[in-house]
Design a protein around this motif. Structure first.
Motif, PDB file in Angstrom:
ATOM      1  N   THR B 377      54.095  51.412   4.026  1.00 38.48           N
ATOM      2  CA  THR B 377      54.167  50.518   5.177  1.00 38.48           C
ATOM      3  C   THR B 377      55.349  50.865   6.061  1.00 38.48           C
ATOM      4  N   GLU B 378      56.502  51.058   5.431  1.00 40.04           N
ATOM      5  CA  GLU B 378      57.688  51.319   6.249  1.00 40.04           C
ATOM      6  C   GLU B 378      57.540  52.605   7.051  1.00 40.04           C
ATOM      7  N   ALA B 379      56.880  53.597   6.454  1.00 42.90           N
ATOM      8  CA  ALA B 379      56.650  54.839   7.194  1.00 42.90           C
ATOM      9  C   ALA B 379      55.826  54.567   8.438  1.00 42.90           C
ATOM     10  N   MET B 380      54.758  53.766   8.282  1.00 42.66           N
ATOM     11  CA  MET B 380      53.872  53.471   9.409  1.00 42.66           C
ATOM     12  C   MET B 380      54.584  52.599  10.449  1.00 42.66           C
ATOM     13  N   VAL B 381      55.354  51.626   9.968  1.00 42.55           N
ATOM     14  CA  VAL B 381      56.079  50.730  10.877  1.00 42.55           C
ATOM     15  C   VAL B 381      57.030  51.548  11.751  1.00 42.55           C
ATOM     16  N   ASP B 382      57.674  52.531  11.128  1.00 42.97           N
ATOM     17  CA  ASP B 382      58.589  53.385  11.883  1.00 42.97           C
ATOM     18  C   ASP B 382      57.860  54.240  12.902  1.00 42.97           C
ATOM     19  N   THR B 383      56.817  54.941  12.463  1.00 41.51           N
ATOM     20  CA  THR B 383      56.182  55.889  13.389  1.00 41.51           C
ATOM     21  C   THR B 383      55.492  55.166  14.538  1.00 41.51           C
ATOM     22  N   LEU B 384      54.903  53.994  14.267  1.00 46.63           N
ATOM     23  CA  LEU B 384      54.192  53.306  15.349  1.00 46.63           C
ATOM     24  C   LEU B 384      55.120  52.386  16.137  1.00 46.63           C
ATOM     25  N   GLY B 385      56.338  52.200  15.648  1.00 49.15           N
ATOM     26  CA  GLY B 385      57.262  51.329  16.361  1.00 49.15           C
ATOM     27  C   GLY B 385      56.835  49.871  16.347  1.00 49.15           C
ATOM     28  N   VAL B 386      56.429  49.372  15.170  1.00 46.32           N
ATOM     29  CA  VAL B 386      56.086  47.950  15.053  1.00 46.32           C
ATOM     30  C   VAL B 386      57.391  47.149  15.141  1.00 46.32           C
ATOM     31  N   VAL B 387      57.439  46.205  16.052  1.00 39.05           N
ATOM     32  CA  VAL B 387      58.652  45.395  16.210  1.00 39.05           C
ATOM     33  C   VAL B 387      58.601  44.243  15.219  1.00 39.05           C
ATOM     34  N   GLN B 389      61.110  42.143  11.753  1.00 34.62           N
ATOM     35  CA  GLN B 389      62.352  42.060  10.988  1.00 34.62           C
ATOM     36  C   GLN B 389      62.297  42.995   9.791  1.00 34.62           C
ATOM     37  N   SER B 390      61.195  42.880   9.048  1.00 32.73           N
ATOM     38  CA  SER B 390      61.020  43.758   7.898  1.00 32.73           C
ATOM     39  C   SER B 390      59.528  43.844   7.601  1.00 32.73           C
ATOM     40  N   ALA B 391      59.196  44.746   6.697  1.00 37.39           N
ATOM     41  CA  ALA B 391      57.790  44.927   6.346  1.00 37.39           C
ATOM     42  C   ALA B 391      57.246  43.744   5.566  1.00 37.39           C
ATOM     43  N   ALA B 392      58.117  42.792   5.234  1.00 36.91           N
ATOM     44  CA  ALA B 392      57.659  41.621   4.494  1.00 36.91           C
ATOM     45  C   ALA B 392      57.415  40.429   5.421  1.00 36.91           C
ATOM     46  N   ASP B 393      57.502  40.633   6.728  1.00 36.35           N
ATOM     47  CA  ASP B 393      57.211  39.543   7.669  1.00 36.35           C
ATOM     48  C   ASP B 393      55.742  39.147   7.586  1.00 36.35           C
ATOM     49  N   ASP B 394      55.467  37.859   7.777  1.00 35.10           N
ATOM     50  CA  ASP B 394      54.076  37.428   7.873  1.00 35.10           C
ATOM     51  C   ASP B 394      53.447  38.056   9.102  1.00 35.10           C
ATOM     52  N   ILE B 395      52.201  38.463   8.958  1.00 29.61           N
ATOM     53  CA  ILE B 395      51.529  39.173  10.056  1.00 29.61           C
ATOM     54  C   ILE B 395      51.435  38.292  11.296  1.00 29.61           C
ATOM     55  N   LEU B 396      51.289  36.979  11.094  1.00 24.75           N
ATOM     56  CA  LEU B 396      51.085  36.108  12.252  1.00 24.75           C
ATOM     57  C   LEU B 396      52.368  35.873  13.041  1.00 24.75           C
ATOM     58  N   THR B 397      53.519  36.340  12.520  1.00 25.55           N
ATOM     59  CA  THR B 397      54.743  36.197  13.297  1.00 25.55           C
ATOM     60  C   THR B 397      54.855  37.304  14.341  1.00 25.55           C
ATOM     61  N   LEU B 398      53.959  38.297  14.268  1.00 27.93           N
ATOM     62  CA  LEU B 398      54.025  39.413  15.214  1.00 27.93           C
ATOM     63  C   LEU B 398      53.251  39.099  16.486  1.00 27.93           C
ATOM     64  N   SER B 399      53.614  39.795  17.557  1.00 27.68           N
ATOM     65  CA  SER B 399      52.851  39.663  18.797  1.00 27.68           C
ATOM     66  C   SER B 399      51.528  40.404  18.639  1.00 27.68           C
ATOM     67  N   GLY B 400      50.615  40.151  19.566  1.00 25.98           N
ATOM     68  CA  GLY B 400      49.287  40.761  19.486  1.00 25.98           C
ATOM     69  C   GLY B 400      49.349  42.276  19.409  1.00 25.98           C
ATOM     70  N   GLY B 401      50.172  42.869  20.254  1.00 24.27           N
ATOM     71  CA  GLY B 401      50.269  44.325  20.283  1.00 24.27           C
ATOM     72  C   GLY B 401      50.783  44.878  18.961  1.00 24.27           C
ATOM     73  N   ASN B 402      51.754  44.189  18.364  1.00 24.91           N
ATOM     74  CA  ASN B 402      52.293  44.658  17.093  1.00 24.91           C
ATOM     75  C   ASN B 402      51.321  44.441  15.954  1.00 24.91           C
ATOM     76  N   GLN B 403      50.572  43.332  16.015  1.00 24.81           N
ATOM     77  CA  GLN B 403      49.520  43.138  15.017  1.00 24.81           C
ATOM     78  C   GLN B 403      48.521  44.283  15.091  1.00 24.81           C
ATOM     79  N   GLN B 404      48.182  44.666  16.316  1.00 19.42           N
ATOM     80  CA  GLN B 404      47.209  45.737  16.485  1.00 19.42           C
ATOM     81  C   GLN B 404      47.767  47.053  15.947  1.00 19.42           C
ATOM     82  N   LYS B 405      49.080  47.267  16.120  1.00 18.41           N
ATOM     83  CA  LYS B 405      49.690  48.479  15.561  1.00 18.41           C
ATOM     84  C   LYS B 405      49.528  48.491  14.045  1.00 18.41           C
ATOM     85  N   VAL B 406      49.700  47.318  13.430  1.00 19.17           N
ATOM     86  CA  VAL B 406      49.527  47.243  11.974  1.00 19.17           C
ATOM     87  C   VAL B 406      48.084  47.551  11.604  1.00 19.17           C
TER      88      VAL B 406
END
Lengths: 338, 502
Positions: B377-387, B389-406
């Motif tokens: 996960t951390e590798a993907m979060v880094d390469t795609l630039g998911v904004v 706090q950490s890879a353990a954040d709840d998915i719903l705390t992310l914005s739409g664009g970042n959810q889509q990156k995930v």
């Protein structure tokens, strides 16, 4: 995050455990004889069977289902084990195996009704509940099973509950104190650990949570939704039959009137479990704590001479408070999975 | 054209930070059918919901025949004379009741007396039915009727209130051709009685049949209004799909070996044969309007449905997956469209969301390894630039664009032979879109990639090759170098080369 928010988060997370701890402390001082190993074991024993059933229903809640048939599976298992030993004169091993197979089979039918026939979970398991309540009475024409009973063909039942079977319900292991921990408590803890490991640590459990949270997305991620849902109901059926076996072993007869409260008590324990550690979802640890919470409360109140007929009222009160914890305070209920 | 029934000025609506309507100016004349076109997420349904009182506008105003109109709830809108027939038709009828009760449903609360007079209800209902030329017995239960009749009943019931504005949201999406004809005949009659009709659709055949005016919507704004004797359909589609000069340059690379081949695949019984090849290290964009068969094709590629005819091969071997799990095993990954219902597991954190299809690869003896999940996960979060706090954040705390990156990262995190992305840029801001697009292109040499897109810009930004799908047939193929947009647009809107003189 401000302080109010922090306190709120702390309350959501640890509130229920603190409440449990507080209750234990209070009763230890207020009720004579509450604090002590024997009393603690008694609490465990009083919730062991309910707890085992509740752990099974937790699995069905995880996949966003519900199993109303657990109570009747348990009583069917109670009657069936008695019938196998007393009337058919089979060994304890055969009786236990037959009950476990029956539980798994009922779970399979429940699962198939829900997954393949598309019957809503509450309705399918309600139907199954009725069916089993009726079915368990047919072989004995509505009577309890005990050695020496008259059978429908006029003969007398000669079989007996074997000592090995009764051991399951009545034996107590020596732990520091002689005859302390009964077998059902050990089995409750064992089933609890197994279900907890399965749900929390294995990929199968994680996928079951995924299915419960968003079934369509899980299917598109390649999860075998049908298989996991059926498996959840089968687990629930098997744990319910274990509960029934332990009940039979404790009573020593196939009592037709036993186990009336099993369904409601175990569902309540599983729902109270939502509030433990702020999980806001079904979880095995919470379910076990939920069952113990009810046990502690009832034991304490009984020792303080509260009349028996207030018990259901108390359970209901705990359940409502727990549900408020889960849905109103944590605010997670509102986002509703789908 | 006659009197203006409804005049919308500067209408704005935002949901949180997400501006959905950015100042809509629109007029609806009486006695005319105004067709509203717009891609997914353009804001059409939000506009409809504001008009029918489900949402309240943040700014701007709506007037009905010169009077200001700001419905606080659907009842207000209904009383003011705005009637909406929603896309999902079962919202409009009570299937367990008979036709008469359905037609009279809105009047039941206002009837006098405690007991119902079935005869009186039927008499009134028959009047409505005759007026609308429904041609069904009012005693038939609605559950026994087809979709078209149900739709007619919903409309007829609405018409009994003599509305001034009728909004139809994709009414033909579940109708057959002959059923649609009946609906159009009804719309023609309503137009003659002077009702202003707002008709939302993407089917060019429908639009040609009934449109008096076409309004195109894009990114929360009206991007084109077309009226007059000869409507400019192609212009309308261009305005809807939009094309700003994109700043992303695509270097079309060399094709690798063929990975996926479709031989005469038909998406529905009697449908056109699709034959196409996706090569290694190539990004193929498939463009088409809603209902052009994009979603059906994606479902076939991922084993969710079986093609009506034809066969597929993957790396030269026969490929006929029966389930998503089988497709994944064969090395085909698909990121479905509409992440909220098809992708996101709302109760899970980023790590579990990103690794959900590959739990087996992150576990030993069925026990999940959080460490392995986390590393992937951390590798993907880094390469795609998911904004986050950490890879353990709840998915719903992310914005739409970042959810889509995930969601996209989920399928990029493991190597595959073929990656299918169905509308990966839906509801995603421009930065997230660039990030996702850049990463897909950067890693494309390891696999074949097929992207289904809703907008032309998206295809131009990401693809080596653009295929056009219309009515389940491939109608065009373009190499993404100096594309002439006119024929591309024409193919998307379904006009033949002969019509355009190309």
């Amino acid at each position: 995050m401000n302080d109010a928010q922090k306190i709120r988060d702390f309350a959501i997370r640890y509130g229920f455990l603190l409440l449990l701890f507080g209750l234990v402390l209070y009763f230890s001082f207020a009720a004579q004889g509450f604090a002590g190993a024997r009393s603690a074991v008694f609490v465990f024993q009083s919730v062991a069977i309910t707890g085992i059933l509740a752990l099974g229903v937790t699995c069905t809640l995880v996949v966003d289902g519900f199993d109303l048939s657990i109570g009747s599976v348990a009583t069917s298992s109670l009657m069936m084990s008695a019938y196998f030993m007393v009337v058919l004169e089979q060994s304890a091993v055969v009786a236990v195996l037959a009950c476990l197979v029956m539980g798994a089979f009922v779970g399979l039918i429940n699962g198939l009704l829900i997954v393949k026939m598309r019957v809503p979970d509450l309705l399918a398991t309600l139907g199954m509940m009725f069916l089993l309540i009726g079915l368990q009475r047919i072989p004995t024409e509505g009577r309890s099973v005990a050695t020496g009973m008259t059978l429908p063909d006029g003969s007398t039942a000669e079989g007996t509950f074997s000592a090995g079977f009764l051991w399951l319900g009545r034996h107590r292991f020596d732990v520091f104190i002689e005859n302390l921990i009964p077998v059902p408590v050990i089995i409750f803890i064992l089933v609890g650990v197994l279900i907890w490991v399965f749900l929390e640590l294995t990929r199968h459990g994680r996928l079951m949570y995924a299915i419960g949270s968003n079934e369509r997305a899980s299917a598109l991620a390649g999860a075998n939704v049908t298989g996991y849902k059926v498996a959840a109901y089968m687990i629930s059926g098997v744990t319910a039959s274990i509960g029934g076996i332990l009940l039979a072993a404790r009573l020593g007869r196939g009592d037709i009137a036993s186990g009336n409260n099993l369904l409601l008590d175990s569902v309540a324990a599983a729902l109270i479990g939502f509030a433990v550690l702020g999980a806001a979802k079904p979880n095995a640890f919470g379910t076990a704590i939920g069952a113990l919470f009810v046990g502690v409360l009832l034991q304490g109140l009984t020792m303080m001479n509260a009349p028996y007929y207030t018990q259901d009222f108390v359970k209901g009160g705990v359940l409502v408070v727990a549900l408020v914890f889960t849905f109103a305070l944590s605010g997670r209920g509102r986002r509703g999975g789908h | 054209m006659s009197e203006i029934a409804c005049d919308i000025k500067g209408l704005r609506k935002a949901f949180g930070p997400n501006q959905v309507l950015r100042g809509i100016n629109l007029t609806l004349p009486s006695g005319a059918v105004t067709v509203l076109m717009g891609a997914n997420g353009a804001g059409k349904s939000t506009l409809v919901k504001v008009l029918c009182g489900i949402h309240q506008a943040d700014a701007g105003e709506v007037s009905l025949f010169g009077t200001r109109f700001a419905p606080a709830n659907p009842r207000d809108a209904f009383r003011a004379g705005i009637v909406t027939v929603h896309q999902s038709i079962n919202d409009g009828v009570a299937p367990e009741l008979d036709v008469a009760s359905n037609l009279m449903l809105d009047r039941l609360p206002a009837m006098s007396g405690f007991f119902l007079s079935d005869r009186a209800i039927r008499r009134e209902a028959r009047k409505i039915a005759e007026g609308m030329q429904l041609g069904v017995d009012v005693r038939t239960p609605v559950s026994a009727l087809g979709v078209a009749d149900r739709q007619m009943i919903a409309i007829a019931r609405a018409m009994a209130h003599e509305p001034k504005v009728l909004i139809l949201d994709e009414p033909t999406s579940s109708l057959s051709a002959s059923e649609a004809d009946r609906l159009f005949a009804l719309i023609d009659r309503l137009r003659d009685t002077g009702v202003a009709i707002l008709y939302i659709s993407h089917r060019m055949s429908d639009i040609r049949r009934i449109a008096d005016r076409i309004v195109s919507m894009r990114d929360g704004e009206i991007s084109g209004t077309f009226e007059g004797e000869a409507l400019d359909y192609e212009g309308a589609v261009t305005a809807m799909l939009g094309h700003r000069m994109t700043e992303v340059d695509v270097n079309v690379g060399a094709q690798g070996a063929p990975v996926l081949q479709l031989n005469g695949v038909a998406l529905s019984e009697g449908g056109a044969d699709l034959t196409l090849t996706a090569h290694r290290s190539e990004v193929v964009a498939i463009a088409g309007l809603l209902g052009s068969g994009k979603t059906k094709l994606a479902a076939v590629l991922f084993g969710l449905t079986q093609p009506a005819a034809g066969a597929m091969t993957l790396d030269g071997a026969a490929y006929a997956p029966r389930s998503a799990a089988e497709a994944i095993r064969r090395g085909v990954h698909m990121c479905p469209k509409d992440r909220a219902s098809n992708g996101v597991i709302p109760d899970f954190d980023i790590t579990n969301n990103l690794t959900v299809p590959f739990f087996a690869r992150h576990s030993a003896l069925s026990m999940l390894s959080r460490r392995r999940q986390r590393r992937a996960t951390e590798a993907m979060v880094d390469t795609l630039g998911v904004v986050c706090q950490s890879a353990a954040d709840d998915i719903l705390t992310l914005s739409g664009g970042n959810q889509q990156k995930v969601m996209v990262g989920r399928w990029l995190s493991q190597p595959c032979k073929l990656l299918v992305l169905d509308e990966p840029f839906q509801g995603v801001d421009i930065q997230a879109r660039r990030d996702i697009g850049a990463h897909i292109r950067a890693t494309s040499d390891q696999r074949a990639t097929i992207v289904f897109v809703a907008e032309i810009d998206e295809a131009l930004e990401i693809a080596d090759r653009i295929l056009v799908l219309n009515e389940e047939a491939l109608v065009g193929e373009h190499r993404n170098e100096n594309i002439d947009l006119a024929p591309l647009m024409a193919q998307i809107s379904g006009q033949s080369a002969a019509q355009l003189g190309i």
